[in-house]
Write a protein that holds these residues in place. Structure first.
Motif, mmCIF file in Angstrom:
data_model
loop_
_atom_site.group_PDB
_atom_site.id
_atom_site.type_symbol
_atom_site.label_atom_id
_atom_site.label_comp_id
_atom_site.label_asym_id
_atom_site.label_seq_id
_atom_site.Cartn_x
_atom_site.Cartn_y
_atom_site.Cartn_z
ATOM 1 N N LYS A 12 -76.940 -23.127 20.797
ATOM 2 C CA LYS A 12 -77.720 -24.310 20.423
ATOM 3 C C LYS A 12 -77.791 -24.213 18.655
ATOM 4 C CE LYS A 12 -78.126 -25.598 25.643
ATOM 5 N NZ LYS A 12 -79.164 -25.296 26.169
ATOM 6 N N SER A 13 -77.971 -23.653 18.261
ATOM 7 C CA SER A 13 -79.712 -23.591 17.073
ATOM 8 C C SER A 13 -77.986 -23.802 16.429
ATOM 9 C CB SER A 13 -79.548 -21.888 17.096
ATOM 10 O OG SER A 13 -78.818 -21.066 16.411
ATOM 11 N N GLY A 14 -77.699 -23.639 16.747
ATOM 12 C CA GLY A 14 -76.012 -23.673 15.328
ATOM 13 C C GLY A 14 -75.593 -23.243 14.313
ATOM 14 N N ASN A 15 -76.261 -22.271 14.555
ATOM 15 C CA ASN A 15 -76.228 -21.160 13.663
ATOM 16 C C ASN A 15 -75.624 -19.489 13.773
ATOM 17 O OD1 ASN A 15 -78.903 -21.955 11.852
ATOM 18 N ND2 ASN A 15 -80.364 -20.807 13.118
ATOM 19 N N VAL A 16 -74.149 -19.850 12.639
ATOM 20 C CA VAL A 16 -73.219 -18.421 13.151
ATOM 21 C C VAL A 16 -72.725 -18.083 11.752
ATOM 22 C CG1 VAL A 16 -71.115 -18.931 13.800
ATOM 23 C CG2 VAL A 16 -72.329 -20.447 15.096
ATOM 24 N N THR A 17 -73.179 -16.703 12.160
ATOM 25 C CA THR A 17 -72.201 -15.351 11.091
ATOM 26 C C THR A 17 -70.732 -15.519 11.659
ATOM 27 O OG1 THR A 17 -74.502 -15.011 10.816
ATOM 28 C CG2 THR A 17 -73.157 -13.571 9.669
ATOM 29 N N LYS A 18 -70.310 -15.560 10.728
ATOM 30 C CA LYS A 18 -69.041 -14.822 11.122
ATOM 31 C C LYS A 18 -68.399 -13.900 10.606
ATOM 32 C CE LYS A 18 -67.047 -18.929 12.783
ATOM 33 N NZ LYS A 18 -66.156 -19.426 13.849
ATOM 34 N N GLN A 19 -69.241 -13.538 10.078
ATOM 35 C CA GLN A 19 -69.145 -12.073 9.307
ATOM 36 C C GLN A 19 -69.753 -11.352 9.328
ATOM 37 O OE1 GLN A 19 -67.891 -13.473 4.807
ATOM 38 N NE2 GLN A 19 -65.398 -12.377 5.538
ATOM 39 N N GLY A 20 -70.512 -10.743 10.226
ATOM 40 C CA GLY A 20 -71.308 -9.903 11.152
ATOM 41 C C GLY A 20 -72.345 -8.924 9.881
ATOM 42 N N TYR A 21 -71.255 -8.255 8.890
ATOM 43 C CA TYR A 21 -71.613 -7.162 9.202
ATOM 44 C C TYR A 21 -72.393 -7.800 7.414
ATOM 45 C CZ TYR A 21 -67.924 -8.503 5.132
ATOM 46 O OH TYR A 21 -67.087 -9.203 4.181
ATOM 47 N N THR A 22 -72.604 -9.022 7.319
ATOM 48 C CA THR A 22 -73.548 -9.486 6.257
ATOM 49 C C THR A 22 -75.015 -9.837 6.728
ATOM 50 O OG1 THR A 22 -72.515 -12.292 6.738
ATOM 51 C CG2 THR A 22 -71.322 -11.780 5.366
ATOM 52 N N LEU A 23 -74.952 -9.660 7.792
ATOM 53 C CA LEU A 23 -76.610 -10.171 8.231
ATOM 54 C C LEU A 23 -77.307 -8.797 8.102
ATOM 55 C CD1 LEU A 23 -76.513 -10.671 12.680
ATOM 56 C CD2 LEU A 23 -78.053 -12.162 10.558
ATOM 57 N N MET A 24 -76.846 -7.882 7.347
ATOM 58 C CA MET A 24 -77.984 -6.327 7.569
ATOM 59 C C MET A 24 -78.603 -7.427 5.671
ATOM 60 S SD MET A 24 -79.513 -3.986 7.723
ATOM 61 C CE MET A 24 -78.783 -3.542 9.563
ATOM 62 N N GLY A 25 -78.054 -7.758 4.981
ATOM 63 C CA GLY A 25 -78.293 -8.032 3.233
ATOM 64 C C GLY A 25 -79.162 -9.632 3.479
ATOM 65 N N ARG A 26 -79.093 -10.315 5.117
ATOM 66 C CA ARG A 26 -80.504 -11.350 5.416
ATOM 67 C C ARG A 26 -81.107 -10.355 5.608
ATOM 68 N NH1 ARG A 26 -76.942 -15.774 8.708
ATOM 69 N NH2 ARG A 26 -78.993 -16.456 9.278
ATOM 70 N N LEU A 27 -81.550 -9.874 6.386
ATOM 71 C CA LEU A 27 -82.079 -8.986 6.758
ATOM 72 C C LEU A 27 -82.867 -8.378 5.921
ATOM 73 C CD1 LEU A 27 -84.146 -7.805 8.999
ATOM 74 C CD2 LEU A 27 -82.468 -5.785 8.915
ATOM 75 N N LEU A 28 -82.409 -7.351 4.553
ATOM 76 C CA LEU A 28 -83.301 -6.914 3.269
ATOM 77 C C LEU A 28 -83.743 -7.397 2.710
ATOM 78 C CD1 LEU A 28 -81.127 -3.357 4.475
ATOM 79 C CD2 LEU A 28 -82.999 -4.317 4.350
ATOM 80 N N LYS A 29 -83.408 -8.875 2.159
ATOM 81 C CA LYS A 29 -83.182 -9.679 1.426
ATOM 82 C C LYS A 29 -84.291 -9.474 0.288
ATOM 83 C CE LYS A 29 -85.373 -14.003 3.331
ATOM 84 N NZ LYS A 29 -84.470 -14.779 3.196
#
Length: 399
Positions: free
Chosen positions: A382-399
């Motif tokens: 329901k949040s509407g947040n969708v990360t199609k390429q899961g491997y990009t989450l790490m970059g967001r964590l470590l930004k």
């Protein structure tokens, strides 16, 4: 800033009618997740690239920030790194599970696989059985190595990457159509039943009400991996905390440190608090920037088809790992970010991995926000947040 991943292997699931159409994550009592979810970003992430099989290998690579399409060369080579087995370019590594087959009086191909982990066999018991396997099968072409619990390794010199079925994908099924096409591999599996079924250790296990570990099962073939350094890729000194050879192998391949925790065994009875304590120590005392805390138990309970025990595993992860980490990091006064997520779903209804998106929760101790959601599959959707390429989450964590 310090960075933490709390990975509940196989934690995601599907709605279950017996608990009112909720998922185990939604139903479980998770006061810690409930307290930080409104302050966090939540959403769905696709960790399994389209066309690839939903394994913990590809999924954990993605969560760690490595595109599986680029870096994945097979599961077993990663486990070989953990065990310390050197691989030549011509070697093929294969997982060698010790599984439970039923149907004593039936031909091998008519037997049914009932347990991929042989009652979560201890490493000590498995080593005894693997010694019998090594004595029978080790030669210049095939070498067998002891791993952890039911998870072991075979190296095939000048072999080939052949299609092999994961045992947890065919639980409860007659095995004939899932056996290897390669005659040597199939022959060793058949012969292993003769060696193991009436082994004194298995006789003793049966008397105790435990499943016999009565056959080897090959799967996960692959070639030597070539992974980039995690520190070189992200500029962070990282550590892995896991009881599973696969994750330890990924850490070895990416130059991360492996932190061993006494009593960590990948089961529901693992040392949950010990993992949390080790993570905090690594971050606050040992100068690590990033820690990956991998918890195997939700996945194992999903494979067992045990709704009750999967819920318990999620509750333990919440209170005994995430809760302890947050409490101690808050007390330290050090800023930190936590990414909580599964690698893939392991629904109790099908007892194997699936490829659907998984819910993630990204919490930052320095950010104040107030949302109306909790951390589960439905609110994440329901949040509407969708990360199609899961491997990009790490970059967001470590930004």
């Amino acid at each position: 800033m310090k960075y933490i991943v709390v990975l509940g292997d196989g934690m995601a699931d599907e709605p279950v009618s017996s608990i009112g159409g909720m998922t185990p994550l939604e139903y479980a009592r998770t006061p810690v997740m409930d307290s930080i979810a409104p302050k966090s970003e939540i959403g769905l992430a696709y960790t399994i690239p389209e066309g690839m099989k939903p394994g913990s290998d590809t999924a954990n690579l993605a969560v760690l920030g490595y595109d599986p399409r680029k870096y994945y060369t097979g599961r077993s080579p990663l486990e070989a790194l953990s065990i310390g087995v050197p691989l030549k370019d011509t070697d093929i590594a294969m997982r060698c599970n010790i599984v439970t087959l039923s149907g004593d009086s039936l031909p091998y191909n008519e037997k049914t696989i009932t347990d991929h982990s042989s009652s979560e066999i201890s490493t000590e018991d498995a080593a005894v059985l693997m010694e019998a396997i090594q004595k029978e099968f080790n030669n210049d072409t095939y070498k067998f190595y002891v791993g952890t619990s039911y998870r072991h390794l075979t190296i095939w010199d000048k072999g080939e990457v052949t299609e092999l079925t994961p045992p947890h994908d065919v639980l409860g099924r007659v095995i004939g159509e899932y056996l290897p096409e390669d005659k040597n591999l199939r022959g060793m599996m058949e012969r292993s039943y003769d060696i193991l079924n009436n082994h004194p250790l298995n006789t003793a296990r049966a008397e105790k009400g435990l499943n016999k570990a009565n056959s080897i099962w090959f799967w996960g073939a692959g070639t030597r991996p070539a992974l980039d350094s995690f520190e070189g890729k992200y500029g962070k000194k990282g550590a892995m905390i896991s009881a599973v050879d696969l994750l330890k192998g990924i850490a070895e391949g990416t130059g991360m440190s492996n932190i061993d925790v006494p009593g960590a065994n990948g089961t529901l009875e693992t040392n949950w608090e010990g993992k949390a304590e080790a993570a905090v120590k690594a971050l606050l005392e040992d100068n690590y920037d990033f820690v990956y805390i991998h918890m195997e138990a939700p996945d194992e309970m999903g494979h067992q088809g045990s709704l009750e025990r999967k819920i318990k595993a999620i509750e333990y992860l919440d209170g005994r790992v995430l809760g302890q980490v947050i409490k101690k990091m808050d007390a330290s006064g050090v800023d930190y970010r936590v990414l909580v997520m599964p690698d893939h779903p392991t629904p109790v209804s099908c007892r194997t991995h699936t490829s659907g998106p998984v819910p993630y929760m990204l919490y930052d101790s320095t950010v104040n926000r107030s949302a109306a959601w909790l951390y589960n599959e439905k609110d994440a959707a329901k949040s509407g947040n969708v990360t199609k390429q899961g491997y990009t989450l790490m970059g967001r964590l470590l930004k």
